[in-house]
Design a protein around this motif. Structure first.
Motif, PDB file in Angstrom:
ATOM      1  N   GLY A 193     -23.388  -3.633 -25.662  1.00  8.75           N
ATOM      2  CA  GLY A 193     -21.973  -3.639 -26.047  1.00  8.75           C
ATOM      3  C   GLY A 193     -21.770  -3.859 -27.528  1.00  8.75           C
ATOM      4  O   GLY A 193     -20.794  -4.473 -27.953  1.00  8.75           O
ATOM      5  N   ALA A 194     -22.705  -3.336 -28.354  1.00  9.61           N
ATOM      6  CA  ALA A 194     -22.702  -3.651 -29.790  1.00  9.61           C
ATOM      7  C   ALA A 194     -21.434  -3.192 -30.494  1.00  9.61           C
ATOM      8  O   ALA A 194     -21.012  -3.812 -31.470  1.00  9.61           O
ATOM      9  CB  ALA A 194     -23.930  -3.038 -30.459  1.00  9.61           C
ATOM     10  N   ASP A 195     -20.812  -2.122 -30.001  1.00  4.98           N
ATOM     11  CA  ASP A 195     -19.626  -1.646 -30.725  1.00  4.98           C
ATOM     12  C   ASP A 195     -18.357  -2.387 -30.313  1.00  4.98           C
ATOM     13  O   ASP A 195     -17.284  -2.090 -30.818  1.00  4.98           O
ATOM     14  CB  ASP A 195     -19.461  -0.123 -30.601  1.00  4.98           C
ATOM     15  N   ARG A 196     -18.495  -3.335 -29.417  1.00  6.17           N
ATOM     16  CA  ARG A 196     -17.339  -4.169 -29.049  1.00  6.17           C
ATOM     17  C   ARG A 196     -17.604  -5.648 -29.339  1.00  6.17           C
ATOM     18  O   ARG A 196     -16.851  -6.516 -28.911  1.00  6.17           O
ATOM     19  CB  ARG A 196     -17.019  -4.009 -27.561  1.00  6.17           C
ATOM     20  N   ALA A 197     -18.703  -5.937 -30.077  1.00  2.28           N
ATOM     21  CA  ALA A 197     -19.098  -7.329 -30.284  1.00  2.28           C
ATOM     22  C   ALA A 197     -18.133  -8.043 -31.239  1.00  2.28           C
ATOM     23  O   ALA A 197     -17.946  -7.617 -32.372  1.00  2.28           O
ATOM     24  CB  ALA A 197     -20.528  -7.385 -30.836  1.00  2.28           C
ATOM     25  N   ALA A 212     -19.491 -12.996 -29.524  1.00  5.81           N
ATOM     26  CA  ALA A 212     -20.620 -12.243 -28.983  1.00  5.81           C
ATOM     27  C   ALA A 212     -21.763 -12.201 -29.995  1.00  5.81           C
ATOM     28  O   ALA A 212     -22.936 -12.343 -29.630  1.00  5.81           O
ATOM     29  CB  ALA A 212     -20.187 -10.814 -28.615  1.00  5.81           C
ATOM     30  N   PHE A 213     -21.407 -12.047 -31.274  1.00  5.91           N
ATOM     31  CA  PHE A 213     -22.454 -12.016 -32.298  1.00  5.91           C
ATOM     32  C   PHE A 213     -23.208 -13.342 -32.330  1.00  5.91           C
ATOM     33  O   PHE A 213     -24.444 -13.365 -32.407  1.00  5.91           O
ATOM     34  CB  PHE A 213     -21.878 -11.719 -33.682  1.00  5.91           C
ATOM     35  N   ALA A 214     -22.488 -14.443 -32.257  1.00 10.24           N
ATOM     36  CA  ALA A 214     -23.122 -15.768 -32.290  1.00 10.24           C
ATOM     37  C   ALA A 214     -24.075 -15.930 -31.103  1.00 10.24           C
ATOM     38  O   ALA A 214     -25.177 -16.475 -31.252  1.00 10.24           O
ATOM     39  CB  ALA A 214     -22.058 -16.852 -32.279  1.00 10.24           C
ATOM     40  N   ALA A 215     -23.648 -15.428 -29.939  1.00  8.82           N
ATOM     41  CA  ALA A 215     -24.514 -15.521 -28.756  1.00  8.82           C
ATOM     42  C   ALA A 215     -25.774 -14.675 -28.946  1.00  8.82           C
ATOM     43  O   ALA A 215     -26.890 -15.107 -28.645  1.00  8.82           O
ATOM     44  CB  ALA A 215     -23.741 -15.075 -27.516  1.00  8.82           C
ATOM     45  N   ASN A 216     -25.591 -13.464 -29.481  1.00  9.44           N
ATOM     46  CA  ASN A 216     -26.745 -12.599 -29.725  1.00  9.44           C
ATOM     47  C   ASN A 216     -27.695 -13.226 -30.744  1.00  9.44           C
ATOM     48  O   ASN A 216     -28.918 -13.162 -30.586  1.00  9.44           O
ATOM     49  CB  ASN A 216     -26.279 -11.234 -30.236  1.00  9.44           C
TER      50      ASN A 216
END
Lengths: 284, 284
Positions: B196-200, B204-208
């Motif tokens: 789901g990179a284009d909706r991060a 979500a980025f912090a979790a990744n």
């Protein structure tokens, strides 16, 4: 028919170059029109870079995802002339032939970059049907076209068989056959593979050339790989195979509608010939 | 440990660029040394062409197969400085990280070309062991090293699961994991995939980023994918799985020693937890 032959080998005077000569000769004999994109000859630029999105997004372009930037550049007719030229050839063609030596189990970079730069969102994918569904896997910008891989490997055929160490060749090529051709709607024909290419003598070349000519004569009638359609009951809303579709099966072959419940090809391809017949095909 | 981070994204100010910052920061915190090959930043040339074989073969070069020409250029120390520089970094490193957005289910052309140009015959493969056997699949020029893919996709995770429409992610990445890393002897770690990179969003980025840091902290202890060794009883002289190895099974997962007879992952990865334990690993 109209055939676009995309050729990606650094040396025109090579086994693959000679094989293309045979192929183009056969297409003429069959009365087909053809155009050639010789990517090395064209010095095709394989790298997606900001120059491809000329002016799109301005200072904010760095925050755009590449796919979105490509789509805007496409919509605003800002893509480079080289990319637009290739897109026009695709639109013209009924069949796309991709001819390359298999390097690291995939296309050479110059051809990978052709896919990266030419098959942009809005042109090849990312389109919607009249019910608002994404047109993908069996539908898309390339629907109605057929695509054939012509490739060469040094390895023997056994290593690319169903239990060969390199992986079954259709599964190794899944990113192209299913993830690129079928994803954009093009029907994927079974790939044509020259094995033992680095040991091929004149006799082997003649045999390969004859087999290629035969495959080209069947371009319009050959049965494509029967991948499943995304917009069908085969997949659920999470894009996962429905419980009733190939129940319990995993692996890339589960996405083929022509494979039996044991994950093996049916009929002629199965050793004992007892496999189920191909759905949608008359029993022979 | 020494880590080479090969980065292939056109925009340093992107989700992937930020994720690399997090990763390099973590490597420093862990006390590892690292070097970065930012392929776009280096303007790395991805296309194998005759300039790579400077002077090799002379007028007869056109008859040479590319792999042979590369090997001679390597042996005669005629490869370009850019290629030799990458080979030296590989020799220096214990772990290779390949970080790229997944385009057409594979690496961007600039990274595909890094494999095509850098991993030449005689350096990464085509070597013999003291019994005269080809060192390949579990052995080769990169033996003793580990390799990790860090990639991003727009799709949700379900689509890359065991029955997802895109194909199970390890199988889609088989040309890299098995056909490139394992082929040259490097142990392939399970890939790290941002879905789901284009909706991060920031959350979500912090979790990744946190998940990536965790994976990097386990670089030296993580269990690699248990692909089978070519030079073992698992394969016969035709490079086909021996009849007693994964009997009756086909598909890419048959080449994994850690998968059960049903072609599914064992233990922790299986839904019911009743799968067989991994061969060669102590039961947990």
């Amino acid at each position: 028919m109209k055939i676009l032959w995309v050729f990606a080998h650094p040396e025109r005077r090579s086994l693959n170059g000679s094989l293309m000569d045979e192929g183009l000769d056969e297409l003429e004999a069959l009365g087909h029109e053809h155009r050639v994109s010789d990517l090395y000859g064209m010095d095709f630029k394989p790298v997606v870079d900001p120059a491809d999105f000329r002016g799109v997004g301005g200072a904010g372009c760095d925050r755009l995802f590449v796919g979105d930037a490509q789509e805007r550049a496409y919509q605003e007719q800002r893509l480079g002339a080289d990319v637009r030229g290739e897109q026009e050839k695709i639109e013209w063609a009924d069949v796309l032939v991709f001819h390359f030596p298999l390097w690291w189990f995939g296309p050479p970079a110059i051809l990978k970059g052709w896919f990266d730069r030419v098959l942009v969102q809005g042109f090849a994918f990312g389109l919607k049907d009249d019910r608002g569904r994404t047109r993908r896997y069996g539908d898309g910008g390339l629907v109605g076209k057929r695509a054939l891989i012509v490739t060469s490997v040094g390895a023997r055929e056994s290593g690319f068989g169903a239990r060969g160490v390199h992986g079954q060749v259709d599964e190794v090529l899944f990113p192209l056959l299913h993830g690129t051709f079928w994803y954009t709607g093009a029907a994927a024909l079974p790939p044509f593979v020259v094995y033992g290419a680095d040991r091929a003598d004149n006799e082997a070349f003649a045999a390969n050339a004859a087999q290629l000519r035969k495959r080209l004569a069947e371009l319009d009638t050959a049965e494509p790989i029967a991948y499943r359609h995304e917009n069908s009951a085969d997949y659920d809303d999470d894009l996962v195979l429905s419980p009733d579709t190939a129940p319990g099966r995993t692996g890339l072959s589960a996405h083929r509608a022509d494979f039996g419940p044991d994950g093996r090809p049916p009929a002629a391809e199965s050793k004992d010939g007892t496999g189920p017949r191909v759905p949608g095909r008359p029993s022979a």
